[in-house]
Each structure stands twice: as structure tokens, then as C-alpha cells.
Design an enzyme around this catalytic site. Structure first.
Site, PDB file in Angstrom:
ATOM      1  N   TYR A   2      -2.314  -0.279  10.421  1.00 59.68           N
ATOM      2  CA  TYR A   2      -2.196  -0.918   8.855  1.00 59.68           C
ATOM      3  C   TYR A   2      -0.834  -0.336   8.212  1.00 59.68           C
ATOM      4  O   TYR A   2      -0.286  -1.034   7.433  1.00 59.68           O
ATOM      5  CB  TYR A   2      -3.534  -0.516   8.101  1.00 59.68           C
ATOM      6  N   SER A  39       0.828  -1.361   0.055  1.00 60.52           N
ATOM      7  CA  SER A  39       0.161   0.002   0.146  1.00 60.52           C
ATOM      8  C   SER A  39       0.843   1.163  -0.079  1.00 60.52           C
ATOM      9  O   SER A  39       1.912   1.246   0.401  1.00 60.52           O
ATOM     10  CB  SER A  39      -1.036   0.056   1.262  1.00 60.52           C
TER      11      SER A  39
END
Length: 255
Positions: free
Chosen positions: A158, A145
């Protein structure tokens, strides 16, 4: 080995980016695709029918990547069904929407859940299939990501999990060389239903509209854009390993 002879596993393969990846692999001639899922059994079954229309056989495979023993059992099942593995895509992921400044909202249980799936889960799967991938000259693609390198995204845990996954990608590229290539695709915001589940449809849509104006290519990615990049790394670019490919329409250039 031809595309038709190769076997693929996509964790998190029943929905979102994982589903789009399965479809793109089928379009490129992969005929045996194992659809890893943990809770989305119905979605996995519907994908089987979609893949059949493209000439591929989909094999739903229940796999909780955070559970090392369950991963081992799933690996045994896949090898008994298909005899080996050539393409592994680690797309399974979890998160929770928490403001980065809200440190008190981050619990040990949340760290365990997010790291257990996004980081350790990817490792357990790579570990379980390392030997067959080495024997067959396989390829691994991890889904990272943009939050791995910037303080953005759904939550601090995250972001940290994806940063660690990027380093795991590089480490495995060395550990499994020279026969297995290990790379990562790095999406920005993707229109896949993920954000709607985190913040609600209305808030997500407002964010999409604002962010799209900052993307040089004029729009946000959809799941198919990321699936295309994953398939390209998995099947081509044969001398690239340990690399991260940002797929966000140029948005990262403007952070």
C-alpha cells in the site's frame, strides 16, 4: 464555465472519503456528480438521495478501475449521460493489513490487487477521460496517503502504491498541461471506517486515541476534512498543478 455546468466523477465515491467529496462538491454548486463504485451499490444509491437534497444529481457508475476495458465502458456511459467531464477525483483504493516486516505475507496476487487499483486504476481512469478533460480545461485530484513518503500505514505494498501515485500525479501534471491541472491530497489517519475494517473497532479506537494526542490540531481528520481539501483543489487554486497537499492537522510535522 460555472460550477453548475461542470461534471464530476469520483471513483470510490460511495463510501468514506469519496462519499464526503461528492457531498462537498454538491455543496459548492456541482450539479452532475458521477458516483464511481465497484461493490457498494446500495451506498451509491443512498448517496443519490443525499445529493438530491443539496440540489445535485448523482449518477451511480459501476467502475472497476483495475480493469482497463471496464473503465473504457464506464467512460462511454458517462460521456453519453453528461457529454463531458470537468472534475476527476481518484479516490478508489484497496489495502490489506500486513506488518511491514512480514515479507512472506506479500504475494504476487496482493501486489496485483493493490497496484492494480491504487496506481494503475488511477492511470486507466485518467487515460480514459484525458481528451474530454483537456477539451474542457478540467482538473484531476488523486487521493494519496502520508504513507507515500513515510514507512507507515497498513502494508508495504500500500505504501509503495501511494508513493507511485504521487509520482504519477507529477508526471500527469506535465503530460496534460497546460489545460488540465493534476494534484493530490495526502491524508494521514482519517476517521472513515477504513481502519475499523482492517483491524477491528476496538484496536482502531485505541490507535486513534493514541495518535490524536500527537496531532497539533488536537484531533484526527474525518472524511469531510479530506473532502473539503479535494474540492478546494479541484475547483480553486487555478495555478497549482503537480502539487501534494498534506491534510493531517499537522501530524506529519511530528513523525
Amino acid at each position: 464555465m460555472t460550477a453548475e455546468e461542470r461534471v464530476a466523477l469520483v471513483t470510490g465515491g460511495a463510501t468514506g472519503i469519496g462519499r464526503a467529496t461528492c457531498v462537498e462538491l454538491a455543496r459548492r454548486g456541482i450539479r452532475n456528480i458521477h458516483i464511481g463504485y465497484s461493490r457498494s451499490a446500495d451506498a451509491a444509491e443512498s448517496l443519490v438521495a443525499e445529493l438530491a437534497e443539496l440540489g445535485a444529481t448523482g449518477h451511480p457508475l459501476r467502475i472497476d478501475v483495475s480493469d482497463r476495458d471496464a473503465v473504457g465502458q464506464a467512460a462511454t456511459q458517462l460521456l453519453a449521460t453528461s457529454g463531458g467531464l470537468d472534475i476527476l477525483v481518484n479516490s478508489a483504493g484497496v489495502t490489506k493489513k500486513i506488518d511491514f516486516t512480514d515479507l512472506d505475507a506479500i504475494t504476487p496476487e496482493l501486489w496485483d490487487e493493490i497496484l492494480g487499483t491504487n496506481l494503475l486504476g488511477a492511470f486507466w481512469v485518467c487515460q480514459a477521460f484525458a481528451e474530454t478533460l483537456k477539451e474542457r480545461g478540467g482538473s484531476i485530484v488523486n487521493v494519496s496517503s502520508i504513507s507515500a513518503t513515510r514507512v507507515v500505514g497498513s502494508s508495504l505494498p500500500y505504501s509503495v502504491s501511494k508513493a507511485a501515485l504521487s509520482q504519477l500525479t507529477r508526471a500527469l501534471a506535465v503530460a496534460l498541461a497546460p489545460t488540465v491541472r493534476v494534484n493530490a491530497v495526502v491524508p494521514g489517519t482519517v476517521l472513515s471506517g477504513w481502519h475499523e475494517r482492517l483491524v477491528g473497532t476496538e484496536a482502531a479506537q485505541a490507535g486513534f486515541e493514541a495518535e490524536a494526542r500527537l496531532v497539533p490540531m488536537g484531533r484526527l481528520a474525518d472524511a469531510a476534512d479530506i473532502g473539503e481539501a479535494i474540492a478546494t483543489l479541484a475547483l480553486g487554486m487555478g495555478f497549482a498543478t503537480g502539487q501534494e497537499i498534506i491534510v493531517d492537522g499537522g501530524k506529519a510535522l511530528r513523525y
